[in-house]
Design a protein around this motif. Sequence first.
Motif, PDB file in Angstrom:
ATOM      1  N   LEU A  85      -8.395  -6.964  -1.370  1.00 28.46           N
ATOM      2  CA  LEU A  85      -7.395  -5.919  -1.133  1.00 28.46           C
ATOM      3  C   LEU A  85      -6.910  -5.964   0.312  1.00 28.46           C
ATOM      4  O   LEU A  85      -5.701  -5.844   0.582  1.00 28.46           O
ATOM      5  CB  LEU A  85      -8.004  -4.557  -1.457  1.00 28.46           C
ATOM      6  N   GLY A  86      -7.836  -6.154   1.248  1.00 32.58           N
ATOM      7  CA  GLY A  86      -7.439  -6.249   2.650  1.00 32.58           C
ATOM      8  C   GLY A  86      -6.507  -7.424   2.900  1.00 32.58           C
ATOM      9  O   GLY A  86      -5.542  -7.310   3.669  1.00 32.58           O
ATOM     10  N   PHE A  87      -6.788  -8.560   2.249  1.00 36.39           N
ATOM     11  CA  PHE A  87      -5.939  -9.738   2.426  1.00 36.39           C
ATOM     12  C   PHE A  87      -4.548  -9.488   1.850  1.00 36.39           C
ATOM     13  O   PHE A  87      -3.531  -9.856   2.467  1.00 36.39           O
ATOM     14  CB  PHE A  87      -6.576 -10.945   1.744  1.00 36.39           C
ATOM     15  N   VAL A  88      -4.487  -8.882   0.664  1.00 35.86           N
ATOM     16  CA  VAL A  88      -3.190  -8.603   0.039  1.00 35.86           C
ATOM     17  C   VAL A  88      -2.344  -7.698   0.937  1.00 35.86           C
ATOM     18  O   VAL A  88      -1.159  -7.958   1.171  1.00 35.86           O
ATOM     19  CB  VAL A  88      -3.387  -7.957  -1.349  1.00 35.86           C
ATOM     20  N   ILE A  89      -2.961  -6.643   1.463  1.00 36.14           N
ATOM     21  CA  ILE A  89      -2.216  -5.725   2.326  1.00 36.14           C
ATOM     22  C   ILE A  89      -1.803  -6.418   3.624  1.00 36.14           C
ATOM     23  O   ILE A  89      -0.662  -6.286   4.082  1.00 36.14           O
ATOM     24  CB  ILE A  89      -3.063  -4.470   2.628  1.00 36.14           C
ATOM     25  N   ALA A  90      -2.731  -7.180   4.226  1.00 38.47           N
ATOM     26  CA  ALA A  90      -2.410  -7.888   5.470  1.00 38.47           C
ATOM     27  C   ALA A  90      -1.306  -8.910   5.245  1.00 38.47           C
ATOM     28  O   ALA A  90      -0.380  -9.034   6.065  1.00 38.47           O
ATOM     29  CB  ALA A  90      -3.661  -8.576   6.007  1.00 38.47           C
ATOM     30  N   PHE A  91      -1.370  -9.656   4.155  1.00 35.98           N
ATOM     31  CA  PHE A  91      -0.341 -10.658   3.852  1.00 35.98           C
ATOM     32  C   PHE A  91       1.005  -9.981   3.632  1.00 35.98           C
ATOM     33  O   PHE A  91       2.047 -10.459   4.115  1.00 35.98           O
ATOM     34  CB  PHE A  91      -0.747 -11.458   2.616  1.00 35.98           C
ATOM     35  N   LYS A 298       6.796 -10.901  -3.820  1.00 35.12           N
ATOM     36  CA  LYS A 298       6.908  -9.951  -2.716  1.00 35.12           C
ATOM     37  C   LYS A 298       6.792  -8.518  -3.203  1.00 35.12           C
ATOM     38  O   LYS A 298       6.022  -7.714  -2.648  1.00 35.12           O
ATOM     39  CB  LYS A 298       8.240 -10.142  -1.993  1.00 35.12           C
ATOM     40  N   TRP A 299       7.513  -8.174  -4.256  1.00 34.24           N
ATOM     41  CA  TRP A 299       7.481  -6.796  -4.726  1.00 34.24           C
ATOM     42  C   TRP A 299       6.181  -6.486  -5.461  1.00 34.24           C
ATOM     43  O   TRP A 299       5.751  -5.325  -5.484  1.00 34.24           O
ATOM     44  CB  TRP A 299       8.697  -6.509  -5.597  1.00 34.24           C
ATOM     45  N   SER A 300       5.550  -7.509  -6.020  1.00 36.01           N
ATOM     46  CA  SER A 300       4.226  -7.287  -6.625  1.00 36.01           C
ATOM     47  C   SER A 300       3.201  -6.954  -5.537  1.00 36.01           C
ATOM     48  O   SER A 300       2.398  -6.021  -5.668  1.00 36.01           O
ATOM     49  CB  SER A 300       3.778  -8.522  -7.404  1.00 36.01           C
ATOM     50  N   LEU A 301       3.225  -7.725  -4.442  1.00 35.88           N
ATOM     51  CA  LEU A 301       2.338  -7.451  -3.313  1.00 35.88           C
ATOM     52  C   LEU A 301       2.641  -6.088  -2.698  1.00 35.88           C
ATOM     53  O   LEU A 301       1.723  -5.335  -2.337  1.00 35.88           O
ATOM     54  CB  LEU A 301       2.489  -8.548  -2.256  1.00 35.88           C
ATOM     55  N   PHE A 302       3.929  -5.775  -2.593  1.00 38.73           N
ATOM     56  CA  PHE A 302       4.314  -4.480  -2.041  1.00 38.73           C
ATOM     57  C   PHE A 302       3.817  -3.340  -2.918  1.00 38.73           C
ATOM     58  O   PHE A 302       3.405  -2.279  -2.405  1.00 38.73           O
ATOM     59  CB  PHE A 302       5.831  -4.405  -1.889  1.00 38.73           C
ATOM     60  N   THR A 305       0.169  -2.774  -2.111  1.00 37.61           N
ATOM     61  CA  THR A 305       0.048  -2.145  -0.790  1.00 37.61           C
ATOM     62  C   THR A 305       0.494  -0.695  -0.832  1.00 37.61           C
ATOM     63  O   THR A 305      -0.177   0.193  -0.278  1.00 37.61           O
ATOM     64  CB  THR A 305       0.876  -2.924   0.237  1.00 37.61           C
ATOM     65  N   ALA A 306       1.622  -0.446  -1.480  1.00 41.60           N
ATOM     66  CA  ALA A 306       2.125   0.922  -1.576  1.00 41.60           C
ATOM     67  C   ALA A 306       1.178   1.803  -2.391  1.00 41.60           C
ATOM     68  O   ALA A 306       0.982   2.976  -2.071  1.00 41.60           O
ATOM     69  CB  ALA A 306       3.517   0.931  -2.200  1.00 41.60           C
ATOM     70  N   ALA A 307       0.574   1.218  -3.432  1.00 38.26           N
ATOM     71  CA  ALA A 307      -0.375   1.984  -4.253  1.00 38.26           C
ATOM     72  C   ALA A 307      -1.575   2.423  -3.417  1.00 38.26           C
ATOM     73  O   ALA A 307      -2.046   3.563  -3.557  1.00 38.26           O
ATOM     74  CB  ALA A 307      -0.828   1.145  -5.444  1.00 38.26           C
TER      75      ALA A 307
END
Length: 556
Positions: A85-91, A298-302, A305-307
């Motif tokens: 989760l940290g990597f996804v948000i950082a990326f 990009k929007w999947s990662l966003f 992160t937004a969740a």
Amino acid sequence: MRAARRQVTILARDPVLLALVLFIMAAVGLFVVYPLIQVLVASFQVRGDWTTANYELLSTRRLYRAALSNSLQVAALVGVVGTTLGFVIAFTLTRTNVPFKRALHLLTLLPIISPPFVGAISILFLFGFNGLVTKQLLGLQDFNIYGRWGVIASQIFTFAPLAYLSLRGVLQSINPTLEDAAFNIGATKWQAFWKVTFPLALPGIFSAFLVVFIESISDFGNPLVLAGAAFPMLAPQAYLEITGSFNLGRGAMLATILLLPSLTAFAIQRYWVSKRQYVTVTGKPTSSTSKIVSPFAKWSLFSVTAAFGVLVIAFYAVIILGAFTRVWGFDYSLTLQHMRYVFSVGLGSVTDTLMIAVVSTPISGVLGMLIAFLVVRRTFPGKAALEFGSILMYAVPGTVVGIGYILAFNQRPLILTGTFAILVLAFVFRYVPVGIQNGIAVLKQIDPHIEEASQNLGADGVTTFRKVTLPLIAPAFFSGLVYAFVRAMTAISAAIFLVSANWNLMTVQILNQVGSGRLGVAAAFSILTIVIVTIAIAIIGFLVERTSKTKTTIRF
């Protein structure tokens, strides 16, 4: 041998510096190494006799085996999920051009400056027996959040931001032109990520996993609130053995068992992962590019992160609401009674916490810079041992520190139990390693000839450090102050063993209120803690800008 004598001779030319080295070595030995030795010794004693009986209980008592197994399983799972989760948000926030980056960054960091079990309290507000979601919205009567999954959820919420903070710097340091080069030779977006970006980030990912693993296995507050009797874990079990059964030997044995995986992970991180860092730039990297990420990705990662950002908002919103609600789950009318309790009955713990934090923070900051200066700028026998001993507390679970201090300083010649001094000393040596590491990193970037010029003009080592070195490393110094103050305000695992009727802490009050079912008062204490820490960070950031030669702000 000759080299050691030569180093001592050179050091002896500056008697003040020699006295400083000897003092710090003695302090590290007394307040870091000695308590750990006492824990180990106590684990092999029963009524004063040497024996392995305490460790033999691991094979005969299912409770202890379950506590060890549960702690390792939870730490491993939280490490994997939290790091992912940290990597996804950082990326997402460093390598894509998504909206609301600053807001999401701040929201992700909010759990770091909060008491360590705010997530657990929020989970009780939302999903407990009288939870807003479980009872009020879904009408569930028998939903049980206590146990494995409650602990895992609260720890992921608490420790994933630590992985994010670590990985954010890693991803920002990767030059995006390397990905462009991969595209130029025909690589797809997935190939560029998997063959270029991910391998370069892998040492940082593994390091972040080890940090989260250490934090999870040594966590005390979340398991004590959410684990329950049916899901024992090592840190709370060691506490219960000492405070409930008054059995120091068994508590020390469990603390020693708890220490082993933490030290192993620390050793791997320090002596293996740190040697596998990849240099990709020779100067400051250019701005990150979003070419590696497709619009769908990009929007999947966003979304992820937004969740998490929405989850943070929800968790802290219920904390605020709970602090001003009369009886959560039954009477949602607004009231100030919980705040009045904090500023009347609980005011003593507020002032005690502030006093201890204000005293321990500058001592920790100065000591960290002094040790960093000695490690980087001076050569003397025992330097490696001093460096290792001074940062050892970073890997030691707070439960072990607390047990070690009550064993070491509850008898002559140094009786400190129940005093202001034992809390200050525990916090100083518990949280000084981060300041040391910050200082070492900055000092390695400063030309030593600047300090040599000062000494050539007649200044001694201490004067050079005070008037030359310290102003140059002001940002690292104040970063260490921020960390020390935040941890002093939010510590629980070591402090719960060391508080007394004369000196109490807000975090211990929070835990006591949760244990007695007064979640509203616990929420009020939590809000006040967050407000104090936020104000302190703003003040320290302001001081950094005023004292540093270059404009610098504290950023997490």
